[in-house]
Design an enzyme around this catalytic site. Sequence first.
Site, PDB file in Angstrom:
ATOM      1  N   ASP A  11      65.851  10.059-108.586  1.00  0.00           N
ATOM      2  CA  ASP A  11      65.352  11.073-108.409  1.00  0.00           C
ATOM      3  C   ASP A  11      64.743  11.949-110.047  1.00  0.00           C
ATOM      4  OD1 ASP A  11      65.914  14.257-107.639  1.00  0.00           O
ATOM      5  OD2 ASP A  11      67.737  14.260-108.853  1.00  0.00           O
ATOM      6  N   GLU A  13      64.682  15.562-112.948  1.00  0.00           N
ATOM      7  CA  GLU A  13      65.376  16.511-113.657  1.00  0.00           C
ATOM      8  C   GLU A  13      63.576  17.228-114.144  1.00  0.00           C
ATOM      9  OE1 GLU A  13      67.593  18.145-112.279  1.00  0.00           O
ATOM     10  OE2 GLU A  13      68.932  16.132-111.890  1.00  0.00           O
ATOM     11  N   GLN A  60      66.676  28.212-116.038  1.00  0.00           N
ATOM     12  CA  GLN A  60      67.379  29.273-114.793  1.00  0.00           C
ATOM     13  C   GLN A  60      67.732  27.010-114.355  1.00  0.00           C
ATOM     14  OE1 GLN A  60      68.595  31.766-113.930  1.00  0.00           O
ATOM     15  NE2 GLN A  60      68.319  30.776-111.439  1.00  0.00           N
ATOM     16  N   HIS A  65      70.713  20.991-114.524  1.00  0.00           N
ATOM     17  CA  HIS A  65      71.086  20.152-114.843  1.00  0.00           C
ATOM     18  C   HIS A  65      71.589  20.571-116.709  1.00  0.00           C
ATOM     19  CE1 HIS A  65      67.192  21.328-117.539  1.00  0.00           C
ATOM     20  NE2 HIS A  65      67.044  21.539-116.554  1.00  0.00           N
ATOM     21  N   HIS A 161      73.758  18.943-112.370  1.00  0.00           N
ATOM     22  CA  HIS A 161      73.133  17.808-111.073  1.00  0.00           C
ATOM     23  C   HIS A 161      72.338  16.602-112.670  1.00  0.00           C
ATOM     24  CE1 HIS A 161      71.458  19.790-107.801  1.00  0.00           C
ATOM     25  NE2 HIS A 161      72.782  20.647-108.247  1.00  0.00           N
ATOM     26  N   ASP A 166      72.681  11.982-108.956  1.00  0.00           N
ATOM     27  CA  ASP A 166      72.017  11.944-107.797  1.00  0.00           C
ATOM     28  C   ASP A 166      71.170  11.366-106.889  1.00  0.00           C
ATOM     29  OD1 ASP A 166      73.049  14.578-108.673  1.00  0.00           O
ATOM     30  OD2 ASP A 166      70.703  15.790-108.958  1.00  0.00           O
TER      31      ASP A 166
END
EC number: 2.7.7.7
Length: 245
Positions: A11, A13, A60, A65, A161, A166
């Site tokens: 995963d 970010e 946003q 995260h 997150h 994740d």
Amino acid sequence: MKKYDRKIVLDIETTGMNPAGCFYKNHKIIEIGAVEMINNVFTGNNFHSYIQPNRLIDKQSFKIHGITDNFLLDKPKFHEISVKFLEYITNSDLIIHNAKFDVGFINYELNMINSDKRKISDYCNVVDTLPLARQLFPGKKNSLDALCNRYKINVSHRDFHSALIDAKLLAKVYTFMTSFQQSISIFDKNSNLNSIQKNAKLDSRVPFRSTLLLATKDELQQHMKYLKYVKQETGNCVWLEDKYN
């Protein structure tokens, strides 16, 4: 396509994404998290790195995260971790949820540092769990959060997150989805009992995958909870009758 016993669940970010046009253009990866599984067993051989993007994080994305611009100031840039990262994922099945997003960003980063224009798929097999989830649960939400909730996977420790967290959650989801593909619809309390029993008969003709035998104690306990839930909701559960009584 060659399949590997070695699964890397990944995963990322990012600083954000574009709402229209090329979603990754001018945005950067700020965190990569990946966990290794062999025969559905976590090996502990994980990859995790924060990355200095050389640009500001969108508001946003920060809300998702919680990673700040200041936190990333002293972190390595993508080109500084790329060799180690590519070595880590080479010769693996790379498991990603909504792979288009992650692969798009990773290839974008690779293209900015490599003249040979190689893609991540040149190093490994990319396996997207989103189409599988949609096949198992048509018409339902199939985000990672929704799947964790459906499989009763604990996410209470996850305020924001995180790529590594994740990735670990997705690894657990992937284990459930690939171990019980035929029977997974029983976990929906609205499933028809005749359909449940039909699926059970179909499953009985197919040998269990070896990965099922290597499920962890916690995963087996979670599965048992599902079976008891089915019996409570429907009044019957063929799996409990045939295998656990």
